[in-house]
Scaffold this motif. Structure first.
Motif, PDB file in Angstrom:
ATOM      1  N   GLN A 246       2.917  -1.527   9.862  1.00 36.52           N
ATOM      2  CA  GLN A 246       2.926  -2.692   8.973  1.00 36.52           C
ATOM      3  C   GLN A 246       3.968  -3.713   9.447  1.00 36.52           C
ATOM      4  O   GLN A 246       5.058  -3.333   9.867  1.00 36.52           O
ATOM      5  N   PHE A 247       3.616  -4.996   9.353  1.00 39.22           N
ATOM      6  CA  PHE A 247       4.533  -6.063   9.744  1.00 39.22           C
ATOM      7  C   PHE A 247       4.134  -7.295   8.936  1.00 39.22           C
ATOM      8  O   PHE A 247       3.131  -7.942   9.230  1.00 39.22           O
ATOM      9  N   TYR A 248       4.861  -7.580   7.853  1.00 36.44           N
ATOM     10  CA  TYR A 248       4.472  -8.621   6.910  1.00 36.44           C
ATOM     11  C   TYR A 248       5.513  -9.740   6.861  1.00 36.44           C
ATOM     12  O   TYR A 248       6.705  -9.513   7.054  1.00 36.44           O
ATOM     13  N   GLN A 249       5.025 -10.959   6.529  1.00 42.75           N
ATOM     14  CA  GLN A 249       5.905 -12.047   6.115  1.00 42.75           C
ATOM     15  C   GLN A 249       5.567 -12.371   4.661  1.00 42.75           C
ATOM     16  O   GLN A 249       4.394 -12.575   4.324  1.00 42.75           O
TER      17      GLN A 249
ATOM     18  N   SER B  39       0.541 -11.482   8.180  1.00 44.59           N
ATOM     19  CA  SER B  39       0.737 -10.094   8.618  1.00 44.59           C
ATOM     20  C   SER B  39       0.359  -9.978  10.087  1.00 44.59           C
ATOM     21  O   SER B  39      -0.432 -10.769  10.604  1.00 44.59           O
ATOM     22  N   TRP B  40       0.959  -9.005  10.728  1.00 43.22           N
ATOM     23  CA  TRP B  40       0.695  -8.741  12.147  1.00 43.22           C
ATOM     24  C   TRP B  40       0.249  -7.293  12.250  1.00 43.22           C
ATOM     25  O   TRP B  40       0.994  -6.392  11.855  1.00 43.22           O
ATOM     26  N   GLU B  41      -0.931  -7.093  12.754  1.00 45.93           N
ATOM     27  CA  GLU B  41      -1.497  -5.756  12.741  1.00 45.93           C
ATOM     28  C   GLU B  41      -1.000  -4.909  13.915  1.00 45.93           C
ATOM     29  O   GLU B  41      -0.811  -5.410  15.028  1.00 45.93           O
ATOM     30  N   GLY B  42      -0.798  -3.627  13.641  1.00 46.13           N
ATOM     31  CA  GLY B  42      -0.579  -2.650  14.703  1.00 46.13           C
ATOM     32  C   GLY B  42       0.790  -2.661  15.348  1.00 46.13           C
ATOM     33  O   GLY B  42       0.960  -2.117  16.438  1.00 46.13           O
ATOM     34  N   VAL B  43       1.802  -3.280  14.695  1.00 45.51           N
ATOM     35  CA  VAL B  43       3.160  -3.283  15.262  1.00 45.51           C
ATOM     36  C   VAL B  43       3.984  -2.236  14.520  1.00 45.51           C
ATOM     37  O   VAL B  43       4.226  -2.364  13.317  1.00 45.51           O
ATOM     38  N   ARG B  44       4.399  -1.217  15.235  1.00 46.40           N
ATOM     39  CA  ARG B  44       5.202  -0.155  14.621  1.00 46.40           C
ATOM     40  C   ARG B  44       6.675  -0.541  14.708  1.00 46.40           C
ATOM     41  O   ARG B  44       7.311  -0.397  15.744  1.00 46.40           O
ATOM     42  N   VAL B  45       7.200  -1.071  13.603  1.00 45.42           N
ATOM     43  CA  VAL B  45       8.518  -1.713  13.579  1.00 45.42           C
ATOM     44  C   VAL B  45       9.621  -0.704  13.293  1.00 45.42           C
ATOM     45  O   VAL B  45       9.524   0.109  12.362  1.00 45.42           O
ATOM     46  N   GLN B  46      10.683  -0.774  14.100  1.00 49.45           N
ATOM     47  CA  GLN B  46      11.875   0.037  13.862  1.00 49.45           C
ATOM     48  C   GLN B  46      12.986  -0.804  13.231  1.00 49.45           C
ATOM     49  O   GLN B  46      13.696  -0.359  12.349  1.00 49.45           O
ATOM     50  N   CYS B  47      13.130  -2.060  13.716  1.00 50.05           N
ATOM     51  CA  CYS B  47      14.202  -2.932  13.229  1.00 50.05           C
ATOM     52  C   CYS B  47      13.762  -4.383  13.420  1.00 50.05           C
ATOM     53  O   CYS B  47      12.996  -4.692  14.346  1.00 50.05           O
ATOM     54  N   LEU B  48      14.250  -5.293  12.558  1.00 50.74           N
ATOM     55  CA  LEU B  48      13.813  -6.698  12.571  1.00 50.74           C
ATOM     56  C   LEU B  48      14.990  -7.653  12.557  1.00 50.74           C
ATOM     57  O   LEU B  48      16.077  -7.333  12.058  1.00 50.74           O
ATOM     58  N   TRP B  49      14.748  -8.864  13.093  1.00 54.75           N
ATOM     59  CA  TRP B  49      15.763  -9.931  13.036  1.00 54.75           C
ATOM     60  C   TRP B  49      15.065 -11.282  13.172  1.00 54.75           C
ATOM     61  O   TRP B  49      14.203 -11.441  14.036  1.00 54.75           O
ATOM     62  N   CYS B  50      15.418 -12.237  12.321  1.00 53.23           N
ATOM     63  CA  CYS B  50      14.897 -13.607  12.438  1.00 53.23           C
ATOM     64  C   CYS B  50      15.900 -14.457  13.203  1.00 53.23           C
ATOM     65  O   CYS B  50      17.088 -14.495  12.843  1.00 53.23           O
TER      66      CYS B  50
ATOM     67  N   SER C  82       0.846  -1.189   0.000  1.00 53.54           N
ATOM     68  CA  SER C  82       0.000   0.000   0.000  1.00 53.54           C
ATOM     69  C   SER C  82       0.881   1.239   0.000  1.00 53.54           C
ATOM     70  O   SER C  82       1.969   1.241   0.584  1.00 53.54           O
ATOM     71  N   HIS C  83       0.406   2.281  -0.643  1.00 52.22           N
ATOM     72  CA  HIS C  83       1.184   3.525  -0.665  1.00 52.22           C
ATOM     73  C   HIS C  83       1.254   4.175   0.709  1.00 52.22           C
ATOM     74  O   HIS C  83       2.072   5.067   0.944  1.00 52.22           O
ATOM     75  N   GLU C  84       0.389   3.720   1.622  1.00 53.44           N
ATOM     76  CA  GLU C  84       0.405   4.253   2.986  1.00 53.44           C
ATOM     77  C   GLU C  84       1.450   3.568   3.854  1.00 53.44           C
ATOM     78  O   GLU C  84       1.714   4.000   4.968  1.00 53.44           O
ATOM     79  N   ASP C  85       2.027   2.486   3.352  1.00 55.12           N
ATOM     80  CA  ASP C  85       2.990   1.705   4.145  1.00 55.12           C
ATOM     81  C   ASP C  85       4.313   2.446   4.313  1.00 55.12           C
ATOM     82  O   ASP C  85       4.624   3.392   3.577  1.00 55.12           O
ATOM     83  N   SER C  86       5.061   1.955   5.292  1.00 48.62           N
ATOM     84  CA  SER C  86       6.449   2.398   5.478  1.00 48.62           C
ATOM     85  C   SER C  86       7.279   1.141   5.702  1.00 48.62           C
ATOM     86  O   SER C  86       7.256   0.555   6.785  1.00 48.62           O
ATOM     87  N   LEU C  87       7.980   0.699   4.656  1.00 49.01           N
ATOM     88  CA  LEU C  87       8.772  -0.537   4.747  1.00 49.01           C
ATOM     89  C   LEU C  87      10.248  -0.160   4.867  1.00 49.01           C
ATOM     90  O   LEU C  87      10.945   0.056   3.879  1.00 49.01           O
ATOM     91  N   THR C  88      10.709  -0.036   6.104  1.00 48.33           N
ATOM     92  CA  THR C  88      12.051   0.491   6.348  1.00 48.33           C
ATOM     93  C   THR C  88      13.036  -0.547   6.878  1.00 48.33           C
ATOM     94  O   THR C  88      14.221  -0.260   7.010  1.00 48.33           O
TER      95      THR C  88
ATOM     96  N   VAL D 227      10.678 -11.113   6.408  1.00 50.36           N
ATOM     97  CA  VAL D 227       9.716 -10.252   7.105  1.00 50.36           C
ATOM     98  C   VAL D 227      10.130  -8.801   6.882  1.00 50.36           C
ATOM     99  O   VAL D 227      11.323  -8.495   6.752  1.00 50.36           O
ATOM    100  N   THR D 228       9.144  -7.940   6.821  1.00 47.20           N
ATOM    101  CA  THR D 228       9.425  -6.522   6.618  1.00 47.20           C
ATOM    102  C   THR D 228       8.384  -5.693   7.366  1.00 47.20           C
ATOM    103  O   THR D 228       7.295  -6.182   7.682  1.00 47.20           O
ATOM    104  N   GLY D 229       8.724  -4.460   7.651  1.00 40.09           N
ATOM    105  CA  GLY D 229       7.794  -3.598   8.383  1.00 40.09           C
ATOM    106  C   GLY D 229       8.315  -2.189   8.492  1.00 40.09           C
ATOM    107  O   GLY D 229       9.394  -1.856   7.987  1.00 40.09           O
ATOM    108  N   GLY D 230       7.523  -1.352   9.178  1.00 38.93           N
ATOM    109  CA  GLY D 230       7.910   0.038   9.360  1.00 38.93           C
ATOM    110  C   GLY D 230       7.126   0.674  10.487  1.00 38.93           C
ATOM    111  O   GLY D 230       6.338   0.014  11.176  1.00 38.93           O
ATOM    112  N   GLN D 231       7.311   1.966  10.660  1.00 40.96           N
ATOM    113  CA  GLN D 231       6.757   2.652  11.825  1.00 40.96           C
ATOM    114  C   GLN D 231       5.296   3.073  11.662  1.00 40.96           C
ATOM    115  O   GLN D 231       4.725   3.665  12.570  1.00 40.96           O
ATOM    116  N   ARG D 232       4.704   2.761  10.529  1.00 40.46           N
ATOM    117  CA  ARG D 232       3.285   3.100  10.355  1.00 40.46           C
ATOM    118  C   ARG D 232       2.369   1.914  10.694  1.00 40.46           C
ATOM    119  O   ARG D 232       1.184   1.947  10.370  1.00 40.46           O
TER     120      ARG D 232
END
Length: 510
Positions: free
Chosen positions: A321-324, A334-345, A296-302, A314-319
């Protein structure tokens, strides 16, 4: 012994050792009686004394059995069948100890020749080797105060060398427990000249701020991402450790602030800054874009992290979004409502660690959809990375600096001093052999290196002229490190090329 006043072992133990090595079994058996008197403590209270006496008798019985077994096998090897039979019937059997083993021993009487006996008994044969092995077994029943444990001096020397290496600030080579590889004449000290503290190369191909750098898992390539919208892949020369431009990946409209190599280094994922809703999945071998993903254009995948199977990320951002996703960008979970700053598996492939806007790192299980708190800080976690074994996490915390956490025990282990960390996203790393070192960029234009066990930096690397955003330590070449800076350059750090080059441009402060 005269100088130290220490007696290595009791004279009865020395006599016993000699009789065993000479094959004088009757004398060795008599020595056991003397040794048994040394095996109990006269100061023990009565109950313990009785227990200790029982244990002492049992130990003596086991030792006697081992002696007679060796005696029996040596008689058989020498062809003295009658003498061997006498030992079996008249000495071993009356002990009433380990009857199953006695049945096995009796079967060796049927061996037709010595080679057959040694093969079936898995025994070296009469001589020094089998008697030394016998002594090693016998010594396990004797307290060290009576008989010196086997290879005790070698053990002490190895421990001394290991302790010296542990205390060596710059030890960055493979641990070798073989004493032949070290000198015992002097204490072990590694020179800082061998450490990656000296600028070996300055890469200037980017034409704007360089936000990220990361060596591939096999250490043969370096990827750098910049505000100039490009990713550059650099090839590492295995001999000279010099880097040359391999290919440029273009078209990241918002710039490239994060990169992640796939486990097999075939693919590279590039993410942009906060207002970027896309990520790019590149085939590094061909330079082709496999997937350009945007939900979505509203996403932030950082931020992004690969699953260890190399088939998902997995990817996500501060808006929020948290997707696999799979390699084609298809949404798996997907995991709703998680404002992601950094990720690690993590290595198990089930748990994903995510730092969020609540100053914490939580573990998310996409299989059973459970999550739990692992790390809680008092300030925003700007970025984090995890050690290869999955035990330790290295956090860059806003206004605080670099923190080391134990993920298993969920405790803060250490706060590293010196670095200047405001609200910029700075990426630190583990590095060196056994990941004994930690390196981080800083807003004061320096790269800081610490030994993992010490809070004060062991090196401050100067040369950059603006904030150092990211450092990456080569996983295959422990003496090679890269740093990326807002000054538009990537610096490659290595050992001093010549001893007189300490004053060269880009050096280590004392």
């Amino acid at each position: 012994m005269q100088e130290s006043g220490c007696r290595l072992e009791h004279s009865s133990a020395t006599k016993f050792r000699n009789h065993v090595m000479e094959g004088e079994w009757d004398k060795a058996e008599n020595d056991l009686n003397e040794l048994r008197a040394l095996m109990h403590s006269p100061n023990a209270i009565v109950v313990n004394y009785l227990l200790y006496t029982c244990a002492s008798l049992l130990s003596t019985q086991r030792m006697k059995f081992l002696l007679l077994q060796q005696k029996y096998l040596e008689y058989l090897e020498d062809g003295k069948v009658l003498e061997a039979l006498q030992v079996l019937r008249g000495e071993l059997t009356p002990l009433k100890y380990n009857t199953d083993r006695i049945h096995v021993l009796s079967g060796y009487l049927m061996c037709s020749h010595a080679e057959d006996l040694r093969a079936k008994a898995e025994w070296e044969g009469k001589g020094t080797a089998s008697r030394c092995r016998l002594l090693d077994k016998l010594q396990t029943y004797l307290p060290p105060s009576v008989m010196l444990p086997p290879r005790r001096l070698h053990t002490l020397l190895r421990q001394a060398v290991e302790l010296q290496r542990d205390r060596c600030l710059y030890h960055n080579t493979k641990l070798d427990n073989n004493l032949d590889s070290v000198s015992l004449l002097l204490d072990h000290v590694c020179s800082r000249l061998q450490f990656p503290c000296y600028t070996q190369q300055i890469l200037t191909e980017h034409c704007n701020e360089v936000w990220f750098c990361k060596f591939s898992n096999d250490g043969t390539k370096l990827a750098t991402g910049s505000k100039d919208t490009t990713v550059i892949i650099w090839q590492v020369d295995p001999e000279t450790h010099q880097l040359k431009l391999l290919r440029t990946l273009e078209g990241h409209a918002y710039g490239v602030s994060y990169l992640a190599w796939s486990p097999d280094d075939t693919y590279l994922i590039a993410c942009g800054p906060d207002d970027c809703s896309e990520l790019w999945l590149w085939n590094v071998q061909t330079g082709e874009l496999r997937t350009k993903m945007s939900q979505s254009h509203e996403d932030s995948l950082t931020s992004v992290a690969w699953n260890p199977d190399g088939k998902r990320f997995v990817t996500g951002g501060q808006r929020g979004q948290f997707y696999q996703c799979d390699l084609d960008g298809n949404l798996l979970d997907s995991w709703e409502g998680v404002r992601v700053q950094c990720l690690w598996c993590l290595n198990d492939g089930r748990i994903v660690l995510a730092s969020d806007t609540h100053q914490r790192i939580r573990g998310y299980n996409f299989e059973d959809l459970t999550d739990r708190n692992i790390v809680q800080e008092d300030h925003p976690i700007m970025s984090f990375t995890v050690s290869k074994n999955g035990r330790l996490a290295l956090l860059n915390v806003a206004t605080q600096g670099v923190h080391l956490w134990d993920l298993q025990d969920r405790v803060l282990v250490r706060k590293y001093q010196g670095v200047t960390q405001g609200f910029y996203t700075i990426h630190s790393c583990f590095g060196g052999h056994n990941e004994d070192f930690i390196a981080s960029g800083s807003e004061d234009h320096k790269v800081y290196i610490w030994h993992r066990r010490g809070e004060l930096p062991i090196a401050e690397l100067t040369g950059h002229t603006r904030t150092v955003n990211c450092v990456s330590w080569n996983p295959a070449i422990p003496s090679l490190m890269a740093s990326a800076s807002d000054d538009g350059t990537v610096r490659i750090w290595g050992p001093a090329p010549f001893l007189e080059s300490q004053e060269a441009d880009g050096h280590m402060d004392s």
